[in-house]
Design an enzyme around this catalytic site. Structure first.
Site, short mmCIF file in Angstrom:
data_model
loop_
_atom_site.label_atom_id
_atom_site.label_comp_id
_atom_site.label_asym_id
_atom_site.label_seq_id
_atom_site.Cartn_x
_atom_site.Cartn_y
_atom_site.Cartn_z
N LYS A 166 0.82 -1.21 0.00
CA LYS A 166 0.00 0.00 0.00
C LYS A 166 0.85 1.27 0.00
CE LYS A 166 -2.25 0.95 3.69
NZ LYS A 166 -3.11 1.40 4.78
N ARG B 215 -12.07 3.53 8.97
CA ARG B 215 -11.81 2.14 9.36
C ARG B 215 -13.08 1.40 9.77
NH1 ARG B 215 -6.34 0.89 10.38
NH2 ARG B 215 -5.06 2.74 10.63
N ARG C 5 12.27 -13.66 1.60
CA ARG C 5 13.07 -12.45 1.70
C ARG C 5 14.41 -12.75 2.35
NH1 ARG C 5 9.80 -8.23 4.69
NH2 ARG C 5 8.51 -8.33 2.82
N ARG D 158 15.85 -12.81 7.95
CA ARG D 158 15.73 -12.11 9.22
C ARG D 158 14.31 -11.60 9.45
NH1 ARG D 158 18.65 -6.68 9.36
NH2 ARG D 158 20.66 -7.68 9.14
N ARG E 72 -3.14 -11.72 11.06
CA ARG E 72 -3.26 -10.30 10.72
C ARG E 72 -4.14 -10.07 9.50
NH1 ARG E 72 2.50 -8.93 11.62
NH2 ARG E 72 2.69 -8.73 9.38
#
Ligand SMILES: [Zn+2]
Length: 215
Positions: free
Chosen positions: A13, A88, A127, A160, A171
C-alpha cells in the site's frame, strides 16, 4: 481526484500510495501522520488527541474527523486527496460521507489492494537481507547472483523476518474482518475497485492508473 486506498500489511500500500501521489500530484493523507503532525505542533486537536493516546486509548471519532476536515481544506487538496487508514469503521465511513459532501470533496474511488495469504507468505519467507549493507533480495522474485551472497557488497544474506506465516494469517484475517463493513458501504455506491496486489509493482500500478485515469 478524491481517493481512498485500502490494503492489509504486506499489500504494498505504501509503495502504491507513493506512485499515485507522484503521478497525480495529490497529497497522501494518512491518519497516523496527521495525528503526529498535530501532536508535534501542539494544535488544539493535537492536545486533545494526545490525552487519549497517552492513556493508551483510541482517539475518538469526532477528533479524527475534525482533523481530516481541516486537512482536506488545506490548499494542497484542491486537486484532491489520497486518504490512507481512514475510514476504518462503518460509523467513520458514514461520518466522512457527510464531511466530504459538505466540503464538496466526495470519494470517487476506493482502491482495494487484495492479497492472498499464500502470496504474502511467499514474499515474507523468501526475503533475504544482507547482514552488512542491508540490501534486500528475494529467493524467487529477486535472487542474488550467488546464492546467499550479497550482490552489492559480498556480505552474507540472512533470513531475518520476524513474521511467521501463522502471524501473517491472523493479521490478514483481522484486516479482512475489520474492513469488510467499510468496503460494503462503498461497494453499494459502486466505488470499490479491487486490485490484485500479488503481482509485480509495475503491473499493480498499471491497473490502479487505469482506474484513476477514468475518473
Ligand atoms: Zn550487502
Amino acid at each position: 481526484m478524491n481517493i481512498l486506498i485500502m490494503g492489509a500489511a504486506g499489500s504494498g500500500k505504501g509503495t502504491m500510495a507513493h506512485l499515485i501521489v507522484q503521478k497525480y500530484s495529490i497529497p497522501h493523507i494518512s491518519t497516523g501522520n496527521m495525528f503526529r503532525a498535530h501532536m508535534y505542533g501542539n494544535t488544539p486537536l493535537g492536545l486533545e488527541a494526545r490525552k487519549y493516546i497517552d492513556e493508551g486509548r483510541l482517539v475518538p471519532d469526532d477528533v479524527t474527523i475534525r482533523m481530516i476536515q481541516e486537512r482536506l481544506l488545506e490548499p494542497d487538496c484542491l486537486k484532491g486527496y489520497l486518504l490512507d487508514g481512514y475510514p476504518r469503521t462503518l460509523v467513520q465511513a458514514e461520518a466522512f460521507e457527510d464531511i466530504a459532501a459538505q466540503i464538496d470533496r466526495p470519494v470517487q474511488a476506493v482502491i482495494n489492494l487484495k492479497v492472498q495469504l499464500d502470496d504474502l507468505a511467499e514474499r515474507v519467507t523468501g526475503r533475504r537481507v544482507c547482514e552488512k549493507c542491508g540490501s534486500i533480495f528475494h529467493i524467487k522474485a529477486q535472487p542474488p547472483k550467488v546464492s546467499g551472497v550479497c550482490d552489492v557488497c559480498g556480505g552474507e544474506l540472512v533470513h531475518r523476518s520476524d513474521d511467521t506465516v501463522q502471524q501473517l494469517a491472523v493479521r490478514l484475517k483481522e484486516h479482512v474482518t475489520m474492513t469488510q463493513p467499510v468496503l460494503d458501504f462503498y461497494s453499494k455506491k459502486g466505488l470499490v475497485f479491487d486490485i490484485n496486489a500479488s503481482r509485480p509493482i509495475d503491473d499493480v500500478f498499471h491497473d490502479i492508473d487505469k482506474v484513476l485515469g477514468q475518473l
